[in-house]
Design a protein around this motif. Sequence first.
Motif, PDB file in Angstrom:
ATOM      1  N   ALA A  26       0.865  -1.185   0.000  1.00  0.00           N
ATOM      2  CA  ALA A  26       0.000   0.000   0.000  1.00  0.00           C
ATOM      3  C   ALA A  26       0.897   1.229   0.000  1.00  0.00           C
ATOM      4  N   ARG A  27       0.394   2.315  -0.556  1.00  0.00           N
ATOM      5  CA  ARG A  27       1.123   3.594  -0.409  1.00  0.00           C
ATOM      6  C   ARG A  27       1.151   3.927   1.087  1.00  0.00           C
ATOM      7  N   GLY A  28       2.372   4.057   1.610  1.00  0.00           N
ATOM      8  CA  GLY A  28       2.514   4.347   3.030  1.00  0.00           C
ATOM      9  C   GLY A  28       2.698   3.101   3.888  1.00  0.00           C
ATOM     10  N   ALA A  30       5.212   1.243   4.207  1.00  0.00           N
ATOM     11  CA  ALA A  30       6.504   1.390   4.898  1.00  0.00           C
ATOM     12  C   ALA A  30       6.761   2.842   5.284  1.00  0.00           C
ATOM     13  N   ASP A  31       6.313   3.766   4.452  1.00  0.00           N
ATOM     14  CA  ASP A  31       6.615   5.208   4.608  1.00  0.00           C
ATOM     15  C   ASP A  31       5.317   5.996   4.711  1.00  0.00           C
ATOM     16  N   ASP A  32       4.665   6.113   5.894  1.00  0.00           N
ATOM     17  CA  ASP A  32       5.253   5.743   7.156  1.00  0.00           C
ATOM     18  C   ASP A  32       4.194   5.143   8.087  1.00  0.00           C
ATOM     19  N   GLU A  66       1.380  15.528   8.103  1.00  0.00           N
ATOM     20  CA  GLU A  66       1.678  16.394   6.943  1.00  0.00           C
ATOM     21  C   GLU A  66       3.110  16.225   6.448  1.00  0.00           C
ATOM     22  N   GLU A  67       3.762  15.149   6.895  1.00  0.00           N
ATOM     23  CA  GLU A  67       5.187  14.980   6.576  1.00  0.00           C
ATOM     24  C   GLU A  67       5.423  14.929   5.068  1.00  0.00           C
ATOM     25  N   GLU A  68       4.518  14.269   4.341  1.00  0.00           N
ATOM     26  CA  GLU A  68       4.712  14.136   2.888  1.00  0.00           C
ATOM     27  C   GLU A  68       4.428  15.438   2.152  1.00  0.00           C
ATOM     28  N   SER A  69       3.945  16.448   2.854  1.00  0.00           N
ATOM     29  CA  SER A  69       3.702  17.755   2.232  1.00  0.00           C
ATOM     30  C   SER A  69       4.669  18.797   2.769  1.00  0.00           C
ATOM     31  N   TRP A 339       9.689   3.114  -1.189  1.00  0.00           N
ATOM     32  CA  TRP A 339       8.914   4.282  -0.745  1.00  0.00           C
ATOM     33  C   TRP A 339       8.503   5.147  -1.935  1.00  0.00           C
ATOM     34  N   HIS A 340       7.268   5.516  -1.977  1.00  0.00           N
ATOM     35  CA  HIS A 340       6.671   6.404  -2.995  1.00  0.00           C
ATOM     36  C   HIS A 340       6.538   5.705  -4.358  1.00  0.00           C
ATOM     37  N   ALA A 341       7.081   4.522  -4.514  1.00  0.00           N
ATOM     38  CA  ALA A 341       7.088   3.860  -5.821  1.00  0.00           C
ATOM     39  C   ALA A 341       5.858   2.955  -5.953  1.00  0.00           C
TER      40      ALA A 341
HETATM   41 ZN    ZN Z   1       7.603   9.650   2.051  1.00  0.00          ZN
END
Ligand code: ZN
Length: 373
Positions: A26-28, A30-32, A66-69, A339-341
């Motif tokens: 899933a997106r996220g 692992a991150d995070d 909001e870490e990804e922003s 991550w993000h992929a």
């Molecule tokens: Zn990230």
Amino acid sequence: MQPAAREDGWHSEPFEPVVRDNRMYARGAADDKGQVFFHALGVRAHLATTGRSAPAVHLKLLIEGEEESGSPHFRTLVERHADRLAADVVIVSDTGMWSEDTPTVCTGMRGLAECEIRLHGPDQDIHSGSFGGAVPNPATAVARLVAALHDEHARVAIPGFYDGVVELTDRERELFAELPFDEREWLRAAFSHATAGEAGYSTLERVWARPTAEVNGIGGGYQGPGSKTIIPSSAMVKLSFRLVAGQDPDHIEKAVRDWVAGQIPDGVRYEIAFSPATRPCLTPLDHPALKSVARAMGRAFGTPVRFTREGGSGPAADLQDVLGVPVLFLGISVPSDGWHAPDEKVELDLLLKGAEASAHLWDDLAEHWQRVP
Ligand SMILES: [Zn+2]
């Protein structure tokens, strides 16, 4: 946020977690989100195995959404609630470890500054026969700007960019060099075909401990099929800068602005806009709380852990600055998590090891710091 869509190459819906082969996709994963979740499991395991009704140390859980922003509100929030968040040490899990077989503790993360530059030449696209060769071309200007970003040693050529950079110690370089680094494997994980970067540094040093300037996107002019003989009216580039301990994002922004101002030819207007920056952070190898994290990881994995840094960025340094305490990293993600992929995943076995390490950590910190009466 980090957008994700099935069309990017996902084998399942990115925002609907799926377990296949003991991995969660899933997106996220692992991150995070997965790494936030293992702390919840860790606290539960800590209470269950010690029979305590409350953790052995005072725990304050802070989940940053909001870490990804770029965490635009995080620092203000931490400042506003500094009393409530007061602590002896901060544990952050937006990080990973070397591999399944080589558990590691991360000692710092890079910071991040980002900007977008838009260049404007003629007020509209114009004929390259009638006017070409006699007016400035903004697409050429943006290409020159990008070409001037690095010198021939792949060092960032912006004056003042390296001001204050905390250099690697000999000990850290030795420890990095001892990691079982397989360049071909690393390249596979990077989906890349050669290494490249600042002269005089190993690949790991480049990614973990050196600042960078990267082109994230560039464009301008006609991009459709066939040709179109124009001088485009505009062009653009998106740049990002990874920062290391000692670099101040405000100083970097000023250095970039000054540098760009000197690169743009007459007759080309431009705008430059910076996104909120993330500061770098670093905890020294000999810090006692770092030793607690290393012991807790070692107990969970049954092997001594090694030390790494993280090339990515998070709001951890705000916690370090505002609360005035060391920030330590406890993460179980591995590079293949992507991550993000497309098909980002987390290994469920490692997620449980993370929970175990988290459970041990509260005991270890209680033993070496202050136990709750
Ligand atoms: Zn990230």
